[in-house]
Design a protein around this motif. Structure first.
Motif, PDB file in Angstrom:
ATOM      1  N   ASP A  40       1.161   4.617 -22.815  1.00 48.71           N
ATOM      2  CA  ASP A  40       1.655   4.369 -24.170  1.00 48.71           C
ATOM      3  C   ASP A  40       2.620   5.447 -24.636  1.00 48.71           C
ATOM      4  O   ASP A  40       3.076   5.428 -25.781  1.00 48.71           O
ATOM      5  CB  ASP A  40       0.472   4.292 -25.146  1.00 48.71           C
ATOM      6  CG  ASP A  40      -0.308   5.604 -25.215  1.00 48.71           C
ATOM      7  OD1 ASP A  40      -0.473   6.255 -24.160  1.00 48.71           O
ATOM      8  OD2 ASP A  40      -0.751   5.962 -26.320  1.00 48.71           O
ATOM      9  N   ARG A  81      -5.974   9.395 -25.440  1.00 52.37           N
ATOM     10  CA  ARG A  81      -5.359   8.073 -25.545  1.00 52.37           C
ATOM     11  C   ARG A  81      -6.087   7.226 -26.589  1.00 52.37           C
ATOM     12  O   ARG A  81      -5.453   6.522 -27.387  1.00 52.37           O
ATOM     13  CB  ARG A  81      -5.391   7.359 -24.194  1.00 52.37           C
ATOM     14  CG  ARG A  81      -4.562   6.070 -24.170  1.00 52.37           C
ATOM     15  CD  ARG A  81      -4.610   5.403 -22.800  1.00 52.37           C
ATOM     16  NE  ARG A  81      -3.612   4.356 -22.695  1.00 52.37           N
ATOM     17  CZ  ARG A  81      -3.725   3.138 -23.222  1.00 52.37           C
ATOM     18  NH1 ARG A  81      -4.811   2.826 -23.911  1.00 52.37           N
ATOM     19  NH2 ARG A  81      -2.762   2.244 -23.072  1.00 52.37           N
ATOM     20  N   SER A  82      -7.410   7.326 -26.607  1.00 50.33           N
ATOM     21  CA  SER A  82      -8.194   6.582 -27.591  1.00 50.33           C
ATOM     22  C   SER A  82      -7.857   7.007 -29.017  1.00 50.33           C
ATOM     23  O   SER A  82      -7.722   6.171 -29.917  1.00 50.33           O
ATOM     24  CB  SER A  82      -9.686   6.791 -27.322  1.00 50.33           C
ATOM     25  OG  SER A  82     -10.480   6.166 -28.310  1.00 50.33           O
ATOM     26  N   GLN A 129       6.523   6.354 -31.312  1.00 51.24           N
ATOM     27  CA  GLN A 129       5.422   6.560 -30.382  1.00 51.24           C
ATOM     28  C   GLN A 129       5.391   8.028 -29.919  1.00 51.24           C
ATOM     29  O   GLN A 129       6.332   8.791 -30.136  1.00 51.24           O
ATOM     30  CB  GLN A 129       5.582   5.649 -29.162  1.00 51.24           C
ATOM     31  CG  GLN A 129       6.791   5.962 -28.308  1.00 51.24           C
ATOM     32  CD  GLN A 129       7.028   4.958 -27.206  1.00 51.24           C
ATOM     33  OE1 GLN A 129       8.069   4.332 -27.163  1.00 51.24           O
ATOM     34  NE2 GLN A 129       6.070   4.792 -26.296  1.00 51.24           N
ATOM     35  N   ARG A 183      -5.005   8.260 -30.047  1.00 47.19           N
ATOM     36  CA  ARG A 183      -3.673   7.751 -30.377  1.00 47.19           C
ATOM     37  C   ARG A 183      -3.743   6.299 -30.814  1.00 47.19           C
ATOM     38  O   ARG A 183      -3.001   5.864 -31.699  1.00 47.19           O
ATOM     39  CB  ARG A 183      -2.730   7.894 -29.174  1.00 47.19           C
ATOM     40  CG  ARG A 183      -2.376   9.317 -28.815  1.00 47.19           C
ATOM     41  CD  ARG A 183      -1.180   9.382 -27.856  1.00 47.19           C
ATOM     42  NE  ARG A 183      -1.399   8.700 -26.593  1.00 47.19           N
ATOM     43  CZ  ARG A 183      -1.960   9.237 -25.524  1.00 47.19           C
ATOM     44  NH1 ARG A 183      -2.387  10.510 -25.575  1.00 47.19           N
ATOM     45  NH2 ARG A 183      -2.103   8.563 -24.398  1.00 47.19           N
ATOM     46  N   GLN A 184      -4.620   5.537 -30.181  1.00 44.33           N
ATOM     47  CA  GLN A 184      -4.751   4.121 -30.512  1.00 44.33           C
ATOM     48  C   GLN A 184      -5.521   3.905 -31.807  1.00 44.33           C
ATOM     49  O   GLN A 184      -5.226   2.988 -32.563  1.00 44.33           O
ATOM     50  CB  GLN A 184      -5.453   3.392 -29.356  1.00 44.33           C
ATOM     51  CG  GLN A 184      -4.635   3.351 -28.080  1.00 44.33           C
ATOM     52  CD  GLN A 184      -5.391   2.707 -26.925  1.00 44.33           C
ATOM     53  OE1 GLN A 184      -6.615   2.760 -26.856  1.00 44.33           O
ATOM     54  NE2 GLN A 184      -4.657   2.093 -26.008  1.00 44.33           N
TER      55      GLN A 184
END
Length: 473
Positions: free
Chosen positions: A293, A255-256, A120, A258-259
């Protein structure tokens, strides 16, 4: 291997000279215009490596294609591989760029960080001058074969479109063999109504920065097969430079991404401020948890053994006359809490000392450095950041708590509270508890447990001494 610097292809020297002559520029004027050092300009002109961003800015100023002007990848890699730094060449370099081979005692940490990145993204935080940036740069230059790290210092970035632009520039650098970031160029071409061939985004692109960022990542993921790692240093400064709305949107889209793209990893690094930034955004109405995350990694000083070895290397490299290297190096390392930045400073000052160096001399130089009004050791930020990051209610509590602990041994909360409640501006017990936790989060203090219960004290004796001296306590 990711690239943090570029150097001019010697075939382009005539073009550089022609551009300088045409624009009537000297090395001095171009350095002043770009606010960089003259030595950087000289290195650029003489085909020596300079920081990637500096190389790009110089080429742009001279109207040159920076991608074409840089030395071919194979030659650049050969020059890095042939570079070796010998132990007896170690020199004190307080605050300067440190060669990866000069960085002592971080190999195990770097190995752990790469292992973490296989799982991660992470946030790498810690006190200033602890060696975070040097560690990240060493990571970048010594990456595993299946990783593509892209390092960028974000402190000077002022707007989202500027942030996206440097990511895109970095991406095009790493894609030079595989192809260009075509999605980005096609999108910009649509916006301007003509074929886009430049290396700076036109002003019309500013409102579309999120689309450009997404397309940049899409190009990078599509055109290479390695695990991509964006290593972004000083990200709290970046977000602090943005409006609240832009900071929220930036955190959300990162963050989006990364997802959405499992091959993307991000490293956020900074000394202090990210939790303050997010807290302030939440007060402005932000309800998201944009880093939940990401794994938190706490940067630490060198282990004592490694700090001693670094000190010995520097003392020998500076030809400092020492009777017992091990003993003197131990005294130096412990005097500055094994923090590399201050070890470099202390050795730099000791190299000019003509007498016998002993513990008393070392401690006298430490005290003089902490008292020096020129702030050579850059300690004033410990006081200044209370004003920058603590609100009007928190500030008197923070100052009082630090004052109390700077002149007392490790102290339990009840004893601290006895001091606080006697002052007119520190009368709320729960505020005292919350500020105490914040001071620990900001690396001022630590909590220790012993047989008599929990006590609080300064994390670093050097900071405690500075606080006591600077506050006249």
């Amino acid at each position: 291997m990711a690239r943090s610097s570029l150097q001019l292809n010697s075939k382009w020297i005539p073009k550089v000279e022609e551009s300088l002559a045409t624009q009537q520029l000297t090395q001095r004027t171009i350095a002043e215009r770009l606010e960089i050092s003259r030595s950087s300009v000289s290195k650029f002109i003489n085909c020596k490596p300079v920081a990637l961003n500096t190389f790009i800015r110089l080429c742009q100023e001279l109207n040159l294609d920076w991608n074409g002007a840089s030395q071919p990848e194979r030659e650049w890699n050969d020059s890095i591989e042939s570079f070796r730094f010998k132990q007896d060449d170690f020199k004190s370099n307080p605050g300067g760029q440190i060669s990866p081979d000069e960085i002592v005692g971080r190999d195990r940490l770097i190995e752990q960080l790469w292992d973490r990145l296989r799982q991660q993204s992470f946030i790498f935080s810690g006190e200033r001058r602890i060696g975070k940036s040097s560690t990240l740069k060493k990571m970048t230059l010594e990456a595993p074969e299946d990783m593509l790290p892209i390092y960028r210092d974000l402190e000077g970035i002022r707007s989202p479109i500027e942030f996206v632009e440097v990511i895109w520039q970095d991406t095009e650098t790493y894609l030079r063999e595989a192809g260009k970031a075509q999605r980005v160029r096609e999108f910009v071409s649509e916006l301007i109504g003509s074929h886009f061939t430049g290396y700076r985004f036109p002003e019309i692109t500013a409102p579309h920065w999120k689309t450009l960022l997404t397309k940049t990542i899409e190009d990078l993921v599509t055109l290479q097969s390695k695990q991509i790692v964006f290593i972004w240093d000083e990200i709290p400064h970046l977000l602090g430079n943005f409006s609240d709305e832009a900071a929220m949107e930036t955190l959300d889209i990162l963050r989006s991404l990364r997802q959405t793209y499992p091959d993307i990893r991000m490293v956020f690094s900074g000394s202090i401020g990210l939790h303050h930034i997010i807290k302030n955004l939440q007060k402005a109405g932000y309800s998201n948890d944009p880093t939940n995350d990401m794994y938190p990694v706490d940067g630490q000083p060198l282990a004592q053994e490694d700090a001693i070895q670094l000190t010995i290397n520097l003392l020998r490299g500076e030809d400092v006359t020492i009777f017992n290297f091990q003993e003197t190096a131990t005294e130096i390392a412990l005097a500055v809490d094994c923090i590399p930045f201050y070890i470099h400073h202390l050795v730099n000052q000791l190299k000019d000392y003509s007498g016998e160096i002993n513990q008393e001399i070392i401690m006298n130089i430490v005290d003089e450095s902490l008292r020096n009004p020129l702030n050579l050791w850059k300690m004033e930020h410990y006081r200044e950041r209370i004003d920058n990051y603590y609100n009007d209610i928190q500030k008197p509590y923070a100052l009082e708590i630090l004052d109390i602990l700077s002149i007392n041994p490790p102290t339990p909360f009840q004893r601290i509270w006895q001091y606080l409640k006697s002052e007119p501006h520190t009368q709320d017990k729960e505020t005292a508890r919350s500020v105490l936790r914040l001071l620990m989060k900001d690396y001022y203090l630590i909590q220790e447990d012993n047989l008599s219960g929990s006590t609080y004290t300064f994390r670093y004796q050097l900071v405690q001494k500075y606080w006591r001296i600077s506050r006249g306590l």
